[in-house]
Design a protein around this motif. Sequence first.
Motif, PDB file in Angstrom:
ATOM      1  N   SER B  64      27.446  73.988  45.438  1.00  0.00           N
ATOM      2  CA  SER B  64      26.717  72.825  46.043  1.00  0.00           C
ATOM      3  C   SER B  64      27.242  71.529  46.399  1.00  0.00           C
ATOM      4  O   SER B  64      26.904  70.868  47.189  1.00  0.00           O
ATOM      5  N   CYS B  65      28.472  71.485  45.845  1.00  0.00           N
ATOM      6  CA  CYS B  65      29.164  70.206  45.914  1.00  0.00           C
ATOM      7  C   CYS B  65      30.782  70.337  45.468  1.00  0.00           C
ATOM      8  O   CYS B  65      30.853  71.197  44.486  1.00  0.00           O
ATOM      9  N   LEU B  66      31.911  69.940  45.912  1.00  0.00           N
ATOM     10  CA  LEU B  66      33.106  70.080  45.268  1.00  0.00           C
ATOM     11  C   LEU B  66      33.589  68.673  44.893  1.00  0.00           C
ATOM     12  O   LEU B  66      33.508  67.793  45.662  1.00  0.00           O
ATOM     13  N   VAL B  67      34.130  68.509  43.732  1.00  0.00           N
ATOM     14  CA  VAL B  67      34.589  67.228  43.201  1.00  0.00           C
ATOM     15  C   VAL B  67      36.133  67.510  43.026  1.00  0.00           C
ATOM     16  O   VAL B  67      36.507  68.264  42.116  1.00  0.00           O
ATOM     17  N   ILE B  68      36.978  66.804  43.420  1.00  0.00           N
ATOM     18  CA  ILE B  68      38.557  66.742  43.338  1.00  0.00           C
ATOM     19  C   ILE B  68      38.718  65.621  42.192  1.00  0.00           C
ATOM     20  O   ILE B  68      38.959  64.536  42.655  1.00  0.00           O
ATOM     21  N   ALA B  69      38.609  66.078  41.080  1.00  0.00           N
ATOM     22  CA  ALA B  69      38.866  65.271  39.923  1.00  0.00           C
ATOM     23  C   ALA B  69      40.177  65.071  39.666  1.00  0.00           C
ATOM     24  O   ALA B  69      40.609  65.117  38.466  1.00  0.00           O
ATOM     25  N   CYS B  70      41.093  64.681  40.375  1.00  0.00           N
ATOM     26  CA  CYS B  70      42.530  64.601  40.393  1.00  0.00           C
ATOM     27  C   CYS B  70      42.803  63.463  41.436  1.00  0.00           C
ATOM     28  O   CYS B  70      42.604  63.613  42.536  1.00  0.00           O
ATOM     29  N   ASN B  71      43.213  62.327  40.854  1.00  0.00           N
ATOM     30  CA  ASN B  71      43.672  61.212  41.665  1.00  0.00           C
ATOM     31  C   ASN B  71      44.575  61.363  42.835  1.00  0.00           C
ATOM     32  O   ASN B  71      44.672  61.135  43.850  1.00  0.00           O
ATOM     33  N   THR B  72      45.734  62.354  42.394  1.00  0.00           N
ATOM     34  CA  THR B  72      46.946  62.661  42.935  1.00  0.00           C
ATOM     35  C   THR B  72      46.277  63.294  44.427  1.00  0.00           C
ATOM     36  O   THR B  72      46.651  63.068  45.514  1.00  0.00           O
ATOM     37  N   ALA B  73      45.492  64.280  44.203  1.00  0.00           N
ATOM     38  CA  ALA B  73      45.054  65.329  45.240  1.00  0.00           C
ATOM     39  C   ALA B  73      43.837  64.478  46.097  1.00  0.00           C
ATOM     40  O   ALA B  73      44.066  64.583  47.230  1.00  0.00           O
ATOM     41  N   SER B  74      43.142  63.587  45.445  1.00  0.00           N
ATOM     42  CA  SER B  74      42.373  62.775  46.305  1.00  0.00           C
ATOM     43  C   SER B  74      43.207  62.037  47.026  1.00  0.00           C
ATOM     44  O   SER B  74      42.282  61.681  48.197  1.00  0.00           O
ATOM     45  N   ALA B  75      44.006  61.434  46.526  1.00  0.00           N
ATOM     46  CA  ALA B  75      44.788  60.489  47.384  1.00  0.00           C
ATOM     47  C   ALA B  75      45.418  61.035  48.756  1.00  0.00           C
ATOM     48  O   ALA B  75      45.277  60.418  49.845  1.00  0.00           O
ATOM     49  N   VAL B  76      46.028  62.396  48.565  1.00  0.00           N
ATOM     50  CA  VAL B  76      46.800  63.096  49.539  1.00  0.00           C
ATOM     51  C   VAL B  76      45.900  64.038  50.341  1.00  0.00           C
ATOM     52  O   VAL B  76      46.239  64.261  51.541  1.00  0.00           O
ATOM     53  N   ALA B  77      44.864  64.750  49.457  1.00  0.00           N
ATOM     54  CA  ALA B  77      44.353  66.000  50.351  1.00  0.00           C
ATOM     55  C   ALA B  77      42.870  65.895  50.677  1.00  0.00           C
ATOM     56  O   ALA B  77      42.252  66.817  51.334  1.00  0.00           O
ATOM     57  N   LEU B  78      42.261  64.779  50.435  1.00  0.00           N
ATOM     58  CA  LEU B  78      40.662  64.575  50.562  1.00  0.00           C
ATOM     59  C   LEU B  78      40.253  64.874  51.985  1.00  0.00           C
ATOM     60  O   LEU B  78      39.540  65.911  52.277  1.00  0.00           O
ATOM     61  N   PRO B  79      41.051  64.131  53.128  1.00  0.00           N
ATOM     62  CA  PRO B  79      40.510  64.346  54.116  1.00  0.00           C
ATOM     63  C   PRO B  79      40.594  65.706  54.750  1.00  0.00           C
ATOM     64  O   PRO B  79      39.657  66.178  55.443  1.00  0.00           O
TER      65      PRO B  79
END
Lengths: 267, 267
Positions: B64-79
């Motif tokens: 229902s929702c995906l949380v990227i609970a990793c700052n490094t991955a959030s910083a470079v891969a989120l878009p």
Amino acid sequence: MAIGVFDSGVGGLTVLRALRAALPDRDFVYLGDTARLPYGTKSAASVVRYAGQAADALVARGLSCLVIACNTASAVALPALRARYAPLPVLGVLEPGAAAACAVTRSGRIAVLATEGTVRAGAYERAIRALRADATVTAAACPLFVALAEEGWTGGQVVELVAQRYLEPLLTARPAPDVLLLGCTHFPVLAGAIAQVAGAGLTIVDSAATTARAVCGILGVADGRAHGRGTLRLLATDDVGRFARVGATFLREPIDPAAVELIDLAG
Amino acid sequence: MAIGVFDSGVGGLTVLRALRAALPDRDFVYLGDTARLPYGTKSAASVVRYAGQAADALVARGLSCLVIACNTASAVALPALRARYAPLPVLGVLEPGAAAACAVTRSGRIAVLATEGTVRAGAYERAIRALRADATVTAAACPLFVALAEEGWTGGQVVELVAQRYLEPLLTARPAPDVLLLGCTHFPVLAGAIAQVAGAGLTIVDSAATTARAVCGILGVADGRAHGRGTLRLLATDDVGRFARVGATFLREPIDPAAVELIDLAG
């Protein structure tokens, strides 16, 4: 043909340094699997797979000899790699490390500092007992040493406090060991701080020099006799800038990031 | 459908804990890419590839929702991840962390502790400035914190000395910051020792609670109101025993290794 040297990252550069000193006229190609380091906290199954992919990439370049300059990979993947590339000589750093410790110990009581993976595999105990059946081997996993070495914190209070905590069970064991074997190629850069904590009663050895001698033996050349200057190619699977910056601590000479080739293994 | 939570390893369990507290009746599936951790010292290209493979494995389970609970991955891969799975809501921990810091700061001077990858990406600076254009953001990369947290050394002299060294440039900057943002999901378990070093003038915040609130907002439910008990599935890409042992520090409850499923992503 070049001598191939493989490690999970930059630690194996301590072994490469000893190899180049012993064989200055030879060409070397070094591969650090920096995209998947560290191996020391990973399972045997993952390390076998990663080491196989890395070794394939090196062997494809044409080698006279392959050195697995990573204790964890030597501990769990060496038999598989030997079988895969026979008759190419494939050496690990574990047996040379065990030989270095056995050459120095008087009492046969040897303490080993290594990664979790190497300790869990019981690899040094087996290799040392194969050389000296009555040896007593104690081992401590020191994962923070890897992070400290990579961060370039090679001495000072933090390193000594961490060393105290890791070494304490080894130093207080009775009868006391007389040799401390650095069973991870990252650890030689911390040797000064480790020696401070270990005290004068313990001789510290690592596998770099004995690995270099073993390679000389296999290639049938005398240690350090050659003249001329061989080439060095450096390969990494991730971030060549970081490889160059962190690696310089281990190779003990500057590394030009532009001279490090980025290669893709898989996944 | 479950809420998917992804991290490079066990650090994201601090976020999972906050999510389960806020949404106790929901089912969760957590994936730690332990075979390739840490992400924080790897290049953006490698992190984008690894995060994509991991997210594919989670999304294939129906979310229902995906949380990227990793700052490094959030910083470079989120878009890239948002584009790939649209219209599935994909959240990182970076914007919630920035929101937490901006909610607390009076002066607008915010210090961030993060991994090398997150600092290099300048991600927190951008996210904080998007919320408060006049904010002053300073950041320090603290790779040893990850190793200390994974080793379970969450307090004491070594952690405080390491914190002193990392924090010193941030604490001595003038004008001084009034908020210290823990920009890596590993760091909350070290918060006590970090607070000792930071002193009373700095308020410490992390992204766990604000991420949970953001997920509640997306799912249209009120925080913590639900009854009943959702399920939790834990997946790891390497050594489930180590995941359970180290992960318990971060989840703050015991993890049964037999309940952790080993999955293979690639490579």
